[in-house]
Design a protein around this motif. Structure first.
Motif, PDB file in Angstrom:
ATOM      1  N   UNK A   1       0.840  -1.203   0.000  1.00 55.59           N
ATOM      2  CA  UNK A   1       0.000   0.000   0.000  1.00 55.59           C
ATOM      3  C   UNK A   1       0.870   1.245   0.000  1.00 55.59           C
ATOM      4  N   UNK A   2       1.925   1.253   0.820  1.00 54.08           N
ATOM      5  CA  UNK A   2       2.829   2.410   0.855  1.00 54.08           C
ATOM      6  C   UNK A   2       3.537   2.585  -0.481  1.00 54.08           C
ATOM      7  N   UNK A   3       3.922   1.482  -1.093  1.00 52.21           N
ATOM      8  CA  UNK A   3       4.594   1.557  -2.392  1.00 52.21           C
ATOM      9  C   UNK A   3       3.649   2.130  -3.440  1.00 52.21           C
ATOM     10  N   UNK A   4       2.392   1.707  -3.391  1.00 50.86           N
ATOM     11  CA  UNK A   4       1.399   2.196  -4.346  1.00 50.86           C
ATOM     12  C   UNK A   4       1.122   3.678  -4.141  1.00 50.86           C
ATOM     13  N   UNK A   5       1.082   4.107  -2.876  1.00 48.71           N
ATOM     14  CA  UNK A   5       0.839   5.522  -2.583  1.00 48.71           C
ATOM     15  C   UNK A   5       1.982   6.402  -3.041  1.00 48.71           C
ATOM     16  N   UNK A   6       3.181   5.856  -3.067  1.00 45.77           N
ATOM     17  CA  UNK A   6       4.334   6.662  -3.461  1.00 45.77           C
ATOM     18  C   UNK A   6       4.631   6.545  -4.956  1.00 45.77           C
TER      19      UNK A   6
END
Length: 168
Positions: A80-85
């Motif tokens: 999720x963090x990777x997708x948000x960034x």
């Protein structure tokens, strides 16, 4: 039972548990993440969470399934963090002139990773009492009273350990 001994603070018992179950944890994480360094990070985080939260494991016999479950949750968070960034291209397909958020700039991410590694090394180098207080209070987000109960010491001693640990 190794889980019972780990709950009592026996790090050697917890190390044996991790030796037995690390391969499954790694397989679960590797099946969800494509980057070996991300897998290693999540495995390390899952190990720390398991150590800090082992009191929450209701059935000691379920440790082998509980640990990979922690890994799955942390993998989902990492994804999720990777997708948000994720960097968005402009309408014409070019890279944006500036990053929307400077935290996403490559040099900022690199510096943040270096600072995180330095902090992890500094915490690991602390004396055991200070290290445990720092990890439980700051990383596990436990109140000082809970940290004191977990460490079997007074709240004042926890405050002292936190102050000394931060100073170091």
């Amino acid at each position: 039972c190794l889980v019972v001994r780990s709950r009592a603070g026996d790090t050697a018992a917890f190390a044996v548990l991790m030796e037995r179950h690390r391969a499954r944890l790694m397989r679960v994480c590797a099946s969800m993440l494509d980057d070996p360094s991300s897998v290693a990070d999540v495995v390390q985080d899952a190990t720390l969470v398991a150590w800090l939260q082992i009191d929450r494991l209701r059935d000691a016999e379920r440790f082998g399934g509980w640990l990979p479950g922690i890994g799955r949750v942390l993998c989902l968070r990492a994804l999720r963090e990777r997708q948000e960034s994720h960097l968005e291209l402009t309408r014409d397909g070019a890279l944006p002139a500036r990053f929307a958020d400077e935290r996403h700039a490559p040099q900022e991410r690199l510096l943040a990773a270096e600072r995180a590694a330095e902090l992890a090394q500094a915490i690991a180098a602390l004396p055991a009492g200070q290290r445990d207080a720092i990890v439980l209070f700051h990383l596990a987000d436990m109140p000082q009273a809970t940290v004191a109960a977990r460490l079997g010491t007074a709240a004042g001693a926890v405050r002292t350990r936190l102050l000394k640990g931060r100073a170091t």
